[in-house]
Motif scaffolding. Structure first.
Motif: not given
Length: 817
Positions: A177-200
């Protein structure tokens, strides 16, 4: 009619002097040579050289008969002469006009000439002819700068990556996740919330097993995936472990690999001959994923399993089956030129090996230096030398194109057969059928010799019946026990001499090329096999590919795993890491995953587990306008990819919700029970397209160009090429199939029956949870009530059938959220 083509004759007979040895004593050698010069050479010159010598430029059957070495080299279907045994020599048989094939085609040789050939064979077939002097070979030179090519990102070894750390990162759960978050931050993106339990839960089931969860499992696990993050993670890990250990995991993920391995149960091409024993490779792949076989071992077994040390016969048999990877490709079995057929076979093996494991298009260098990647033509032929020194077995006893039919009998090696033991009566009937078929063919040949030729169609059908009867009988021993055959590879006795072909043309040789690997992926001057390697070099090739330090192999499989879990790879062109492919969107993450795979001893399951337990993988697929404006393709993973299920998963899901799915692995394959032959003769297209056995779709017949109808409509590949990422279409025929096909209607009936077994107040909820993994909304509940009220005059069963069919025909049913 006494004319049969030279091609047929030489493909089966005259060219097959392979492994011909001298059986007469040294004292008789001079007499034998004199006999050849006075009695045999003049006949060959007078009756064969016109079509089968270097000067003829015709190369009928792909063979020369004007040198000893050309005859000794032979072809793929075994020797035409058994030294010392004329009665077992097909050459003698065709000269006597006693068999199906007759040579020379212009008329039978005189009796004394035929007697001379018999005597010559009895002497051991001595032949003093040396190779003819050839013109000096022109060396093809490359202008590619290999050293400069090594600077390309994919050709440098993956390095241990420093984990990105940020004081603002309160989101990451794991290093991934830290690798992903680093790229999201560099590009001005915010990750979505976690999916609901049934969806997961539904997503985990589909991605790991290719099947939907049952309503009870969905309810149970979604309740457990609530609470604080620690509890959710612990419970999710239990579910992931359970799914990874299920038999269904290997069936689903094995199917992914079969797309890459271009698995099919027929040759494709011109004749589309059936491969009755290809299913063994299918089962091997499924079992390998279920057993979590280390991927480096998986590579080596598929490329060189026959060359590995073994503990017992069963291991030897399974290793042979693994090499079916090299045997199951497309083949033009009607190719008359033996050298061209073999060159095409080798090309398929090079292309599949390098694209599957290295995501590199080496076969583009068959005719010239690669136009985009630093791969000279000599690299292609260095690999070709390895595969040309390999014998490929296609699992056939006797096929229409005999010159290309090969088999490996592993009856004594502990591999189960898909056929039952025959009773004495059944075996006698099989024997009688063979005798009748041969007798009928003999009558037709007698008519031909008498000038009363049957139609070509009658001759073809009779030959096919004879071949099938012969193959059926040879499938059993004298006690009626089924013999076991496999597709695979084994080394030639000696490595083949290897030349570069100018423009890829087999009759235009250039310089000799030593066997070896891809230069740009190896240190300077270390790309060639050591000269003391006695075998084909396949084992050395496999070990080079499966080495921790190979810059491509671990990256390629790590990227494939990411693609199969997320729906798109970090490198989206999963089969091409070269200049024409895409660059990795997050190269540091790719290298991290590659090193993780090595750290897990190349085991795939731990890496899959790490991925699906990450926050990145568990994000919701919700739309976010700000993020979408920046990254509409979701390359930086700010949300989960909403994607359509694969064709097999759609079909399996329909069977699952209807209650009709049979999870037991079938014995063998539909194709194995059909026997040998080709599409249109032994098995017919409508039969295959309409097969709807309630087994998992991975076990349905996989005939090239003729898939079961639903798999074909929903974009299952037909295995002509490596297909690491499937194409996806949306056509009216797909919707029409779901609405009108008898299979779809039958599954809707089963689904409706299950729904009607519930109390009236639970039916709608059960239907939605079963089909979509969620409860209906208020508006959906109102629409359902209106529909049932409007159609109740048709009867509750018909109304529910129509409603359930609408559910499984919807887009949501075939989509992962």
């Amino acid at each position: 009619m006494k004319k049969l083509t030279n091609v047929l004759f030489l493909a089966l007979v005259l060219c097959q002097f392979a492994n011909m040895g001298v059986v007469f004593g040294q004292d008789d050698h001079r007499k034998g040579i004199a006999f050849f010069e006075s009695k045999i050479r003049p006949v060959l010159v007078g009756h064969c050289y016109r079509c089968h010598s270097k000067e003829s430029n015709k190369m009928r059957g792909g063979l020369h008969v004007d040198t000893r070495d050309a005859l000794l080299k032979g072809g793929d279907s075994g020797p035409a002469v058994v030294p010392g045994k004329p009665d077992e020599s097909p050459l003698y048989e065709v000269l006597t006009y006693k068999g199906e094939y007759q040579m020379p085609p212009s008329g039978k040789l005189e009796g004394n000439m035929i007697a001379d050939f018999k005597k010559w064979i009895e002497m051991g077939a001595p032949d003093p002819r040396a190779p003819k002097e050839t013109e000096p070979l022109t060396a093809v030179k490359s202008t590619i700068n290999i050293e400069a090519g090594r600077n390309y990102w994919a050709y440098q070894s993956p390095m241990e990556q420093k984990i990105p750390r940020s004081s603002t990162d309160n989101w990451s759960r794991a290093d991934l996740d830290r690798f992903v978050f680093d790229r999201l931050k560099r590009n001005g993106l915010t990750p979505n919330r976690t999916a609901k339990p049934k969806v997961l839960v539904r997503r985990l089931y589909f991605v790991l097993t290719g099947l939907p969860p049952s309503p009870s499992d969905l309810e149970s696990w979604s309740e457990r995936l609530t609470g604080d993050d620690e509890i959710i993670l612990a419970e999710a890990e239990k579910l992931v472990d359970q799914l990874l250990e299920s038999e269904q995991f290997g069936e689903h993920w094995g199917r992914h690999w079969m797309d890459v391995a271009r698995f099919a149960e027929s040759s494709g091409g011109d004749h589309n001959n059936i491969h009755p024993y290809a299913w063994r490779y299918r089962n091997y792949v499924i079992d390998a994923f279920n057993d979590d076989k280390p991927f480096d071992r998986f590579i080596i077994e598929q490329l060189a399993g026959d060359l590995l040390p073994i503990k017992n016969d069963e291991e030897w048999a399974n290793n042979l089956i693994a090499t079916g990877f090299l045997a199951i490709g497309v083949k033009l079995v009607g190719e008359e030129d033996q050298r061209k057929f073999r060159a095409d076979l080798v090309d398929d093996q090079i292309d599949t090996t390098t694209r599957a494991f290295l995501a590199t298009t080496v076969s583009c260098a068959r005719c010239h230096d690669h136009k985009f990647d630093p791969i000279p033509q000599t690299d292609y032929y260095a690999l070709a030398g390895i595969f040309r020194s390999t014998e490929t077995h296609y699992g056939l006893i006797k096929a229409q194109a005999r010159q290309h039919a090969k088999l490996i009998d592993v009856t004594e090696l502990g591999v189960p057969s898909s056929k039952p033991k025959l009773s004495a009566k059944e075996f006698a009937a099989l024997k009688k059928a063979r005798e009748d078929a041969h007798a009928r063919m003999g009558e037709l040949m007698q008519n031909i010799r008498g000038g009363n030729a049957p139609t070509r169609n009658i001759l073809r059908l009779s030959r096919t019946r004879r071949d099938k009867a012969e193959a059926a009988l040879q499938s059993y021993d004298e006690r009626g026990n089924p013999r076991v055959f496999v597709m695979g590879t084994q080394d030639h006795e000696f490595p083949a001499e290897n030349h570069l072909f100018v423009r890829g043309e087999v009759d235009k040789r250039a310089q000799k090329v030593d066997r070896g690997f891809v230069s740009v992926l190896t240190p300077p001057r270390r790309n060639l096999l050591p000269r003391n390697v006695r075998g084909s070099g396949r084992l050395e090739l496999a070990q080079w590919i499966a080495n921790d330090e190979n810059p491509l192999t671990v990256r390629v499989i790590a990227n494939r795993i990411w693609h199969w879990t997320f729906g798109q790879g970090i490198v989206r062109t999963v089969d091409d890491f070269g200049a024409t492919g895409e660059r990795p969107i997050n190269p540091d993450l790719l290298d991290y995953l590659a090193r993780q795979l090595v750290n897990h001893d190349w085991k795939v399951k731990p890496l899959i587990k790490e991925i699906v337990l990450s926050r990145t993988w568990q994000l919701s697929s919700d739309y976010d306008p700000h993020n979408f404006d920046i990254d509409p393709g979701n390359r930086f993973c700010w949300r989960a990819n909403q994607r359509r299920l694969e064709a097999e998963t759609i079909r399996d899901s329909m069977l699952a919700v209807s209650g009709n799915l049979d999870l037991k692995r079938p014995n063998g394959s539909f194709v194995a029970h059909v026997g040998e032959g080709s599409v249109g003769l032994s098995v017919f297209e409508p039969e295959i397209r309409k097969i709807e056995e309630p087994v998992r779709s991975v076990y349905l017949p996989r005939i090239r160009s003729v898939l079961p109808e639903m798999l074909d409509l929903f974009d299952a590949p037909d295995a002509s090429l490596v297909m690491g990422a499937r194409e996806e279409t949306n056509t009216p025929l797909q919707a029409l199939y779901m609405l009108n096909n008898p299979f779809s209607i039958d599954q809707a009936k089963g689904f409706a029956k299950r729904v009607l077994q519930k109390p009236p107040n639970e039916r709608l909820r059960f239907a939605y949870v079963t089909a979509f993994g969620r409860e209906p909304t208020e508006s959906e509940a109102d629409l359902a009530k209106q529909f049932m009220d409007k159609n109740k005059h048709h009867g509750i069963e018909k109304a529910m059938l129509a409603y359930c069919q609408a559910l499984i025909s919807s887009t949501e049913f075939i989509t992962i959220n």
